[in-house]
Design a protein around this motif. Structure first.
Motif, PDB file in Angstrom:
ATOM      1  N   ALA A  78      44.911  42.447  44.750  1.00 58.41           N
ATOM      2  CA  ALA A  78      44.079  41.691  45.690  1.00 58.41           C
ATOM      3  C   ALA A  78      44.695  41.681  47.079  1.00 58.41           C
ATOM      4  N   ILE A  79      46.036  41.599  47.131  1.00 59.21           N
ATOM      5  CA  ILE A  79      46.698  41.584  48.438  1.00 59.21           C
ATOM      6  C   ILE A  79      46.539  42.927  49.134  1.00 59.21           C
ATOM      7  N   SER A  80      46.746  44.027  48.422  1.00 54.98           N
ATOM      8  CA  SER A  80      46.648  45.334  49.052  1.00 54.98           C
ATOM      9  C   SER A  80      45.219  45.632  49.492  1.00 54.98           C
ATOM     10  N   LEU A  81      44.230  45.173  48.703  1.00 55.87           N
ATOM     11  CA  LEU A  81      42.842  45.362  49.099  1.00 55.87           C
ATOM     12  C   LEU A  81      42.535  44.552  50.356  1.00 55.87           C
ATOM     13  N   SER A  82      43.063  43.343  50.443  1.00 56.07           N
ATOM     14  CA  SER A  82      42.862  42.515  51.633  1.00 56.07           C
ATOM     15  C   SER A  82      43.516  43.139  52.856  1.00 56.07           C
ATOM     16  N   VAL A  83      44.701  43.705  52.680  1.00 55.15           N
ATOM     17  CA  VAL A  83      45.396  44.341  53.800  1.00 55.15           C
ATOM     18  C   VAL A  83      44.627  45.566  54.257  1.00 55.15           C
ATOM     19  N   VAL A  84      44.115  46.355  53.323  1.00 52.17           N
ATOM     20  CA  VAL A  84      43.330  47.539  53.693  1.00 52.17           C
ATOM     21  C   VAL A  84      42.084  47.127  54.459  1.00 52.17           C
ATOM     22  N   LEU A  85      41.415  46.089  53.989  1.00 51.83           N
ATOM     23  CA  LEU A  85      40.214  45.612  54.670  1.00 51.83           C
ATOM     24  C   LEU A  85      40.543  45.090  56.071  1.00 51.83           C
ATOM     25  N   LEU A  86      41.620  44.317  56.192  1.00 51.08           N
ATOM     26  CA  LEU A  86      42.033  43.799  57.495  1.00 51.08           C
ATOM     27  C   LEU A  86      42.379  44.927  58.460  1.00 51.08           C
ATOM     28  N   LEU A  87      43.134  45.920  57.989  1.00 51.77           N
ATOM     29  CA  LEU A  87      43.504  47.044  58.850  1.00 51.77           C
ATOM     30  C   LEU A  87      42.283  47.880  59.236  1.00 51.77           C
TER      31      LEU A  87
ATOM     32  N   SER B 166      57.053  41.456  49.441  1.00 48.09           N
ATOM     33  CA  SER B 166      58.018  40.394  49.742  1.00 48.09           C
ATOM     34  C   SER B 166      57.570  39.574  50.949  1.00 48.09           C
ATOM     35  N   ILE B 167      56.967  40.227  51.935  1.00 51.78           N
ATOM     36  CA  ILE B 167      56.426  39.496  53.089  1.00 51.78           C
ATOM     37  C   ILE B 167      55.293  38.580  52.638  1.00 51.78           C
ATOM     38  N   ALA B 168      54.397  39.099  51.783  1.00 52.73           N
ATOM     39  CA  ALA B 168      53.283  38.287  51.294  1.00 52.73           C
ATOM     40  C   ALA B 168      53.795  37.108  50.472  1.00 52.73           C
ATOM     41  N   ASP B 169      54.821  37.318  49.649  1.00 51.35           N
ATOM     42  CA  ASP B 169      55.397  36.224  48.863  1.00 51.35           C
ATOM     43  C   ASP B 169      56.044  35.182  49.756  1.00 51.35           C
TER      44      ASP B 169
END
Length: 64
Positions: free
Chosen positions: A2-11, A54-57
């Motif tokens: 979910a985090i990587s999908l959110s980052v891809v969408l944001l970018l 680690s940044i997301a955590d």
């Protein structure tokens, strides 16, 4: 996931805003996308993923 999908969408949103605003042209944007695509298939991909996790955590553990 979910985090990587959110980052891809944001970018992707940031890239579209930069393209529409004229801050970045289509050529350099395509090069940046291809660079990211090919970087994902290298040995550095796992290190980059761990760093971003680690940044997301860290951000998630901040208490206000």
């Amino acid at each position: 996931m979910a985090i990587s999908l959110s980052v891809v969408l944001l970018l992707a949103i940031i890239l579209v805003v930069l393209l529409r605003g004229g801050s970045i042209k289509a050529g350099p944007a395509i090069v940046a996308v291809l660079f990211g695509f090919f970087l994902a298939s290298t040995g550095m991909a796992d290190d980059i993923q761990r760093f971003l996790n680690s940044i997301a955590d860290t951000i998630n553990s901040i208490q206000f």
